[in-house]
Write a protein that holds these residues in place. Structure first.
Motif, PDB file in Angstrom:
ATOM      1  N   ILE B  92       0.857  -1.190   0.000  1.00 40.80           N
ATOM      2  CA  ILE B  92       0.000   0.000   0.000  1.00 40.80           C
ATOM      3  C   ILE B  92       0.888   1.232   0.000  1.00 40.80           C
ATOM      4  CG2 ILE B  92      -1.902  -1.177   1.158  1.00 40.80           C
ATOM      5  CD1 ILE B  92      -1.020   0.222   3.761  1.00 40.80           C
ATOM      6  N   HIS B  93       0.319   2.359  -0.441  1.00 42.95           N
ATOM      7  CA  HIS B  93       1.140   3.542  -0.697  1.00 42.95           C
ATOM      8  C   HIS B  93       0.634   4.795   0.007  1.00 42.95           C
ATOM      9  CE1 HIS B  93       0.644   0.629  -3.939  1.00 42.95           C
ATOM     10  NE2 HIS B  93       1.948   0.606  -3.918  1.00 42.95           N
ATOM     11  N   GLU B  94      -0.653   4.818   0.321  1.00 39.86           N
ATOM     12  CA  GLU B  94      -1.196   5.950   1.080  1.00 39.86           C
ATOM     13  C   GLU B  94      -2.094   5.366   2.169  1.00 39.86           C
ATOM     14  OE1 GLU B  94      -2.730   9.196  -1.206  1.00 39.86           O
ATOM     15  OE2 GLU B  94      -0.725   9.572  -2.041  1.00 39.86           O
ATOM     16  N   SER B  95      -2.262   6.129   3.253  1.00 46.41           N
ATOM     17  CA  SER B  95      -2.935   5.561   4.422  1.00 46.41           C
ATOM     18  C   SER B  95      -4.347   5.091   4.128  1.00 46.41           C
ATOM     19  CB  SER B  95      -2.948   6.543   5.594  1.00 46.41           C
ATOM     20  OG  SER B  95      -2.377   7.753   5.300  1.00 46.41           O
ATOM     21  N   ASP B  96      -5.037   5.783   3.212  1.00 50.08           N
ATOM     22  CA  ASP B  96      -6.428   5.385   3.005  1.00 50.08           C
ATOM     23  C   ASP B  96      -6.565   4.054   2.270  1.00 50.08           C
ATOM     24  OD1 ASP B  96      -5.778   6.113   0.447  1.00 50.08           O
ATOM     25  OD2 ASP B  96      -7.133   7.832   0.373  1.00 50.08           O
ATOM     26  N   GLU B  97      -5.465   3.488   1.826  1.00 54.12           N
ATOM     27  CA  GLU B  97      -5.545   2.163   1.206  1.00 54.12           C
ATOM     28  C   GLU B  97      -5.505   1.035   2.231  1.00 54.12           C
ATOM     29  OE1 GLU B  97      -2.695   1.599  -2.087  1.00 54.12           O
ATOM     30  OE2 GLU B  97      -2.297   3.734  -1.899  1.00 54.12           O
ATOM     31  N   ALA B  98      -5.055   1.356   3.438  1.00 51.82           N
ATOM     32  CA  ALA B  98      -4.774   0.290   4.415  1.00 51.82           C
ATOM     33  C   ALA B  98      -6.013  -0.548   4.717  1.00 51.82           C
ATOM     34  CB  ALA B  98      -4.203   0.890   5.697  1.00 51.82           C
ATOM     35  N   ALA B  99      -7.104   0.118   5.057  1.00 51.76           N
ATOM     36  CA  ALA B  99      -8.305  -0.619   5.468  1.00 51.76           C
ATOM     37  C   ALA B  99      -8.837  -1.473   4.315  1.00 51.76           C
ATOM     38  CB  ALA B  99      -9.372   0.359   5.952  1.00 51.76           C
ATOM     39  N   MET B 100      -8.855  -0.880   3.135  1.00 48.28           N
ATOM     40  CA  MET B 100      -9.354  -1.589   1.949  1.00 48.28           C
ATOM     41  C   MET B 100      -8.516  -2.831   1.657  1.00 48.28           C
ATOM     42  SD  MET B 100      -9.603   0.035  -1.907  1.00 48.28           S
ATOM     43  CE  MET B 100      -7.828   0.406  -1.993  1.00 48.28           C
ATOM     44  N   ALA B 101      -7.199  -2.657   1.645  1.00 42.22           N
ATOM     45  CA  ALA B 101      -6.328  -3.791   1.336  1.00 42.22           C
ATOM     46  C   ALA B 101      -6.403  -4.849   2.435  1.00 42.22           C
ATOM     47  CB  ALA B 101      -4.892  -3.314   1.148  1.00 42.22           C
ATOM     48  N   ALA B 102      -6.580  -4.403   3.657  1.00 46.60           N
ATOM     49  CA  ALA B 102      -6.603  -5.341   4.783  1.00 46.60           C
ATOM     50  C   ALA B 102      -7.781  -6.308   4.693  1.00 46.60           C
ATOM     51  CB  ALA B 102      -6.654  -4.579   6.112  1.00 46.60           C
ATOM     52  N   GLU B 103      -8.836  -5.922   3.975  1.00 44.91           N
ATOM     53  CA  GLU B 103      -9.971  -6.844   3.824  1.00 44.91           C
ATOM     54  C   GLU B 103      -9.625  -8.001   2.909  1.00 44.91           C
ATOM     55  OE1 GLU B 103     -13.657  -4.944   2.876  1.00 44.91           O
ATOM     56  OE2 GLU B 103     -13.239  -3.312   4.275  1.00 44.91           O
ATOM     57  N   ALA B 104      -8.607  -7.818   2.068  1.00 46.19           N
ATOM     58  CA  ALA B 104      -8.288  -8.850   1.083  1.00 46.19           C
ATOM     59  C   ALA B 104      -7.067  -9.693   1.438  1.00 46.19           C
ATOM     60  CB  ALA B 104      -8.071  -8.200  -0.287  1.00 46.19           C
ATOM     61  N   VAL B 105      -6.129  -9.117   2.186  1.00 46.73           N
ATOM     62  CA  VAL B 105      -4.872  -9.825   2.412  1.00 46.73           C
ATOM     63  C   VAL B 105      -4.531  -9.944   3.898  1.00 46.73           C
ATOM     64  CG1 VAL B 105      -3.923  -9.077   0.178  1.00 46.73           C
ATOM     65  CG2 VAL B 105      -3.431  -7.748   2.270  1.00 46.73           C
ATOM     66  N   ASP B 106      -3.471 -10.711   4.181  1.00 50.26           N
ATOM     67  CA  ASP B 106      -3.076 -10.981   5.562  1.00 50.26           C
ATOM     68  C   ASP B 106      -1.879 -10.146   6.006  1.00 50.26           C
ATOM     69  OD1 ASP B 106      -4.817 -13.502   6.062  1.00 50.26           O
ATOM     70  OD2 ASP B 106      -3.898 -13.778   4.092  1.00 50.26           O
ATOM     71  N   VAL B 107      -1.114  -9.677   5.044  1.00 50.14           N
ATOM     72  CA  VAL B 107       0.068  -8.874   5.361  1.00 50.14           C
ATOM     73  C   VAL B 107       0.043  -7.628   4.486  1.00 50.14           C
ATOM     74  CG1 VAL B 107       2.598  -8.834   5.521  1.00 50.14           C
ATOM     75  CG2 VAL B 107       1.380 -11.017   5.768  1.00 50.14           C
ATOM     76  N   LEU B 108       0.230  -6.466   5.114  1.00 43.83           N
ATOM     77  CA  LEU B 108       0.331  -5.208   4.360  1.00 43.83           C
ATOM     78  C   LEU B 108       1.807  -4.864   4.245  1.00 43.83           C
ATOM     79  CD1 LEU B 108      -2.552  -3.159   5.979  1.00 43.83           C
ATOM     80  CD2 LEU B 108      -2.551  -4.361   3.779  1.00 43.83           C
ATOM     81  N   GLN B 109       2.218  -4.555   3.038  1.00 46.58           N
ATOM     82  CA  GLN B 109       3.629  -4.266   2.814  1.00 46.58           C
ATOM     83  C   GLN B 109       3.818  -2.772   2.568  1.00 46.58           C
ATOM     84  OE1 GLN B 109       6.097  -7.027   0.510  1.00 46.58           O
ATOM     85  NE2 GLN B 109       6.335  -5.347  -0.934  1.00 46.58           N
TER      86      GLN B 109
END
Lengths: 270, 270, 270, 270
Positions: B92-109
């Motif tokens: 992820i690249h900006e903070s507002d992506e965190a929640a969205m990506a977290a619904e799909a994956v187990d690790v945020l990079q």
């Protein structure tokens, strides 16, 4: 495997080892260190070359220890080679040292700062001895091709060894680029990792080079894993009392354990 | 060993693997790559996390491929995780992506360029997911302590992974400093070597980053030898056709052979 | 000369100046610093842009000062611009800040770590404001072409400024490569030397970045001599009390003397 | 100002100049170049030292041009000094060259690679001649203190000059760190910027070092602006025909224009 007279265990699949004190500080310490390493390397079947400098010519400060006298130090190197029937290596700094040093040792080493000095390389080549050239801290592995060529132009049969001792990384640090090992092996020569000087932290304002000896095993394991043909390790019974480069020498009593671990890594990649 | 739900073979002494294509280019290719890697890692007992970017936000040039659409790519990542019952990671690249990506994956990079962005690290931490922070190409291993701390300050229970992808070395090259592996492990977190991006040769005048994929095995073997906890490898059935970073991806059919050799190195150091 | 509304002395042959405190610490300090610099630059006929960060988003440590609040800080920046009728600049870190910051200032600045973030550059471009992009510490001047292009692709009329803040040089140091000034000017954009951050000595184990402020004049004189179009200087009435980056800010009472000397160097090269 | 016999214009506030061809290729070319530079520097009141190498001892490749013969080249250097009544400088590489070269020239130069060779520095010191030590590409300005000390330990009255020729920056590039000029001046010695070798791009796979001669003026202007005491510039009537280092030499007919611009920068900082 490199071919050197007196080199043992050349039928072993192991890496070879260049090891000994930074400087020849005296006869007893040289013989004592050599005996210990011969015992270890015979046990582990590691081809071994005894290393010791007879003169330290490029210390940071003028008043640093520079040696016990050329003649004495070279005669000790010669005695070590004869006593244990092993090859020896020492470094030279100007061309007129080549012939003199060649009478005492089996491998002439060219310091990293001097690896582009054509006359020095040629003088070493003319002795017929093996030549170990350290890669300049400012040179790519690829460009060491030209250093090896300068030796082979004089003596096409010369055994040339190339040794990596890290690259300048800012003013106060060195970093090892492991891509240089396969790059230099592509010239058809054995490549050695210098696990001691790669850890130097130069340019300290005090004029005393620092280091991180706890990382010697890290540098060595990575080198063996990527296929280095040999290792260069300075070792001393008591590094804190060594007259030069104490900051990065391996305590002699840690050498056997380190080599055992490295032999296992070597076996894993064959 | 890191604890992640769905992570298999956590009782194995092996390193873990984050691998997959650079970008999610489509559903079929993602499932096909995942299936192949699951088969290999099950056989070798390597804990495996599927990697794929859903959006490429920092390409050199504006007209580079940036993705197939966030929603679609994230749904594919989710499907990969569900289908094979394995954890997944995306960047992820900006903070507002965190929640969205977290619904799909187990690790945020967190990309290397962004590893100092406090808000981004905090947003990732707040999702409760594991956070894999890449070390900036301009940062020492030691200074990554502060990045890990920013995550733990928000979520003291967060699983933090630190990944090395090399250091800037002049304008056109990167060099891996293996001293950073023990340095970052000293914070008590697992440390990963990114064998793909460490080989980038950036700043090409064409705007297309080059590389040296023949050295992937060199980078990986050294990392395992010095004790890295995990490896990050981008792989593609046909790197020459990949829509991004083709210059350094490992051909998928070479992955098994590479991992077998690495497992042997791992065994040698335990 | 760059064209910016409210920019004075644009008929002067001088370099332009971006200067002010690192962070907006409060209304009084901002107005006081602006007033002093306006007086100096009017006297020396230097086009002046007031600089102040409204939020510090990439501090080394989580518990560093990050600002007095976005709304308050932006309103102070707006007041400075209105009160003295001068343009202002502030830095943004995520795309959703662009529109908000653009209401308060005339130039949006992209931090060096973020100079490859396509979305951030595009968001800045869409505001119609001028965009000052700092060169990444890991990028060549040549490769900044692509960053400028990302802005111009969205807004072909955008005023783009490129600012050099030095290159990573080992872990603990930066070095300015003055070849980058003509390299970036070749794209047809004004190029600025950041005399403050170029002197950072990052990665201190304390997490507090050090510096060498005595060298600000050295960095600035060289930049003007090679033809830089502008200078970026952080200044504070009492750097030792500044809430961020105190290690490298110029004491405000030294600014006039420095600029006088730099104006003379500028005249010498025209 | 440095004190050297035959050095003219020492009452001028100007920087001094070390300039000439890379190598002494023959008598006519040496005299012709010297004559032209003497005319220019007399007109501009710049103290001038003629530079020429009598032997090239550290070329990348063994088959590069290494000189026309020591005796002949040194006699030409001597003739240049006598004919125009100017001091001359040449570089030496091993200690036994010091006495021989000292009979022909006024300043002995120590190459950057060799700046830590204690015996070489001491041999130069013993001649009583001035010694110009180039800063190693791997050394900080601060650490050159020890090199100067090695000369002064032998001859406390020796005139020591320190010359910066850039730092290694990755494998294929050098970068000049202008902070080193005041750092080395703090030892109380004159500091010179080598505008020729600072632009080298070494380690080309061809073994032929490249460069960017268009940037000579950039390197020189920055050096003068920060207060360098002298400049070192290699120049040739036709660099494309030069027998060594043609890639970075300044065409002789551009020298006067460059020096005129630099004199103006010098005046601006006094």
């Amino acid at each position: 495997m490199i071919q050197l007279s007196k080199l043992r265990h050349t039928d072993s699949p192991n890496f070879f080892l260049m090891a000994g004190p930074c400087a020849i500080e005296g006869r007893d310490m040289a013989l004592q260190i050599a005996e210990r390493i011969v015992t270890i390397t015979d046990k582990l079947r590691i081809p071994y070359i005894f290393k010791g400098s007879y003169r330290k010519a490029n210390r940071t400060k003028a008043n640093s220890f520079t040696g016990i006298g050329d003649e004495l130090a070279l005669s000790i190197l010669n005695e070590v080679g004869t006593t244990f029937n092993i090859p020896t290596v020492t470094d030279i700094h100007e061309s007129d040292e080549a012939a003199m040093a060649a009478e005492a040792v089996d491998v002439l080493q060219i310091p990293a700062f001097l690896c582009r000095q054509t006359e020095l390389l040629e003088a070493a080549a003319r002795t017929g001895k093996a030549v170990n050239i350290k890669k300049g801290q400012f040179l790519s592995g690829e460009s060491m091709h030209f250093a090896a060529e300068k030796v082979h132009a004089i003596n096409p049969e010369a055994t040339v060894i190339l040794t990596d001792r890290g690259n300048s990384f800012g003013y106060g640090d060195l970093v090892v680029d492991y891509r240089n090992i396969p790059a230099m092996q592509s010239f058809g020569v054995p490549v050695v990792m210098d696990c001691t000087h790669s850890l130097q932290q130069p340019n300290q304002s005090s004029g005393v080079t620092g280091g991180k000896p706890a990382l010697i095993a890290t540098i060595a394991k990575a080198a063996i894993a990527v296929g280095a043909d040999g290792l260069f390790i300075e070792t001393h019974p008591d590094p804190s009392c060594a007259k030069s480069d104490g900051a990065n020498m391996l305590p002699l009593d840690q050498l056997e354990g380190l080599l055992e671990r490295l032999v296992r890594v070597r076996e894993a990649i064959l």
